[in-house]
Design a protein around this motif. Structure first.
Motif, PDB file in Angstrom:
ATOM      1  N   ARG A  33       0.846  -1.185   0.000  1.00 10.75           N
ATOM      2  CA  ARG A  33       0.000   0.000   0.000  1.00 10.75           C
ATOM      3  C   ARG A  33       0.889   1.245   0.000  1.00 10.75           C
ATOM      4  O   ARG A  33       2.027   1.205   0.483  1.00 10.75           O
ATOM      5  CB  ARG A  33      -0.875   0.015   1.260  1.00 10.75           C
ATOM      6  CG  ARG A  33      -1.833  -1.154   1.388  1.00 10.75           C
ATOM      7  CD  ARG A  33      -3.128  -0.894   0.677  1.00 10.75           C
ATOM      8  NE  ARG A  33      -3.774   0.325   1.171  1.00 10.75           N
ATOM      9  CZ  ARG A  33      -4.961   0.721   0.756  1.00 10.75           C
ATOM     10  NH1 ARG A  33      -5.620   0.022  -0.148  1.00 10.75           N
ATOM     11  NH2 ARG A  33      -5.504   1.838   1.236  1.00 10.75           N
ATOM     12  N   PRO A  34       0.398   2.375  -0.506  1.00 12.32           N
ATOM     13  CA  PRO A  34       1.190   3.613  -0.487  1.00 12.32           C
ATOM     14  C   PRO A  34       1.527   4.016   0.944  1.00 12.32           C
ATOM     15  O   PRO A  34       0.702   3.885   1.852  1.00 12.32           O
ATOM     16  CB  PRO A  34       0.252   4.642  -1.141  1.00 12.32           C
ATOM     17  CG  PRO A  34      -0.715   3.836  -1.945  1.00 12.32           C
ATOM     18  CD  PRO A  34      -0.898   2.552  -1.198  1.00 12.32           C
ATOM     19  N   LEU A  35       2.737   4.504   1.146  1.00 10.90           N
ATOM     20  CA  LEU A  35       3.162   4.924   2.472  1.00 10.90           C
ATOM     21  C   LEU A  35       2.545   6.272   2.834  1.00 10.90           C
ATOM     22  O   LEU A  35       2.146   7.037   1.962  1.00 10.90           O
ATOM     23  CB  LEU A  35       4.689   5.012   2.532  1.00 10.90           C
ATOM     24  CG  LEU A  35       5.450   3.737   2.159  1.00 10.90           C
ATOM     25  CD1 LEU A  35       6.939   3.927   2.408  1.00 10.90           C
ATOM     26  CD2 LEU A  35       4.929   2.525   2.913  1.00 10.90           C
ATOM     27  N   GLN A  36       2.456   6.534   4.130  1.00  5.42           N
ATOM     28  CA  GLN A  36       1.860   7.770   4.615  1.00  5.42           C
ATOM     29  C   GLN A  36       2.947   8.740   5.082  1.00  5.42           C
ATOM     30  O   GLN A  36       3.943   8.339   5.677  1.00  5.42           O
ATOM     31  CB  GLN A  36       0.906   7.484   5.782  1.00  5.42           C
ATOM     32  CG  GLN A  36      -0.356   6.782   5.366  1.00  5.42           C
ATOM     33  CD  GLN A  36      -1.270   7.657   4.516  1.00  5.42           C
ATOM     34  OE1 GLN A  36      -1.324   8.869   4.702  1.00  5.42           O
ATOM     35  NE2 GLN A  36      -1.984   7.026   3.588  1.00  5.42           N
ATOM     36  N   HIS A  37       2.722  10.026   4.835  1.00  2.00           N
ATOM     37  CA  HIS A  37       3.654  11.052   5.295  1.00  2.00           C
ATOM     38  C   HIS A  37       3.482  11.283   6.796  1.00  2.00           C
ATOM     39  O   HIS A  37       2.391  11.142   7.355  1.00  2.00           O
ATOM     40  CB  HIS A  37       3.424  12.356   4.544  1.00  2.00           C
ATOM     41  CG  HIS A  37       3.763  12.281   3.086  1.00  2.00           C
ATOM     42  ND1 HIS A  37       5.050  12.145   2.616  1.00  2.00           N
ATOM     43  CD2 HIS A  37       2.961  12.299   1.995  1.00  2.00           C
ATOM     44  CE1 HIS A  37       5.036  12.096   1.305  1.00  2.00           C
ATOM     45  NE2 HIS A  37       3.784  12.191   0.898  1.00  2.00           N
TER      46      HIS A  37
END
Length: 228
Positions: A33-37
């Motif tokens: 899944r896309p990583l979070q900032h």
């Protein structure tokens, strides 16, 4: 007289967002899944682990996969609980000033004791705070005043002799519900669209260094108050 200061934990006393971000991104990476900032996670930490998992995976608690993802996140966090977590800048000096003045201090948090107790031990705070109340110690969690009442009982003070410091509306509501003065931390984990002024705290601080001045103002206010 002012005899005690109570603190919320995440976003008030401790900066835990970096560890939350790292743990979440490790789990997201495994699930491709896309990583979070960091900033996005920081705004959700005060709403708890469920909010962080919701941010990362975009699913609500009623989703069939949510419980397993939450459990995996919490298990990972428990093993990596104080890798980068620290007291907010200036906070240790403020705690030492409280201790030098003979003021008691404690913690009232919605973070379960499973995580709070090892975190305090890792940061050598367990022997310094006079009380650490978690939701599993009471029947009702914040904004109900019950955990604040219990902390005051353990510290041996009347709620009116203490102040509560927090970075969420429920913290200010809990302190108000307990009949004590409240201090809002504008440097904490404020949710997007939230304004600390809207919570109507008695005082606002923008850095931990300001706590000493605000407490002095509150002492003066108590001293000048007419006797009942």
């Amino acid at each position: 007289m002012l005899k005690a200061v109570l603190f919320d934990l995440d976003g008030t006393l401790l900066d835990t967002a970096t560890d939350f971000t790292r743990v979440l991104n490790g789990l997201l990476n495994e699930h491709q899944r896309p990583l979070q900032h960091y900033e996005a996670v920081r705004r959700r930490v005060s709403d708890g682990a469920r909010a962080v998992v919701n941010l990362g995976f975009g699913i609500d608690p009623d989703h069939p996969d949510f419980a397993a993802l939450l459990a995996a996140f919490l298990d990972r966090y428990e093993t990596q609980i104080a890798v980068e977590t620290t007291l907010f800048p200036g906070m240790d000096a403020q705690l030492r000033k409280l201790e030098a003045q003979g003021l008691k201090w404690g913690i009232v948090t919605n973070k379960p004791s499973r995580f709070t107790e090892p975190l305090l031990r890792a940061l050598d705070l367990d022997g310094r705070c006079g009380s650490a109340i978690c939701p599993d110690h009471v029947t009702h969690r914040k904004p109900d005043p019950e955990p604040i009442y219990l902390a005051c009982k353990e510290l041996g003070v009347n709620p009116k002799e203490a102040v509560y410091v927090g970075d969420h509306r429920r913290d200010i509501d809990a302190g108000r519900n307990a009949g004590m003065a409240t201090i809002a931390c504008a440097f904490g984990y404020i949710s997007e669209g939230e304004s600390v002024e809207d919570w109507l705290p008695d005082y606002i601080i923008h850095h931990a260094d300001e706590l000493e001045t605000v407490l002095a103002q509150h002492r003066k206010k108590l001293e000048e108050a007419p006797c009942p």
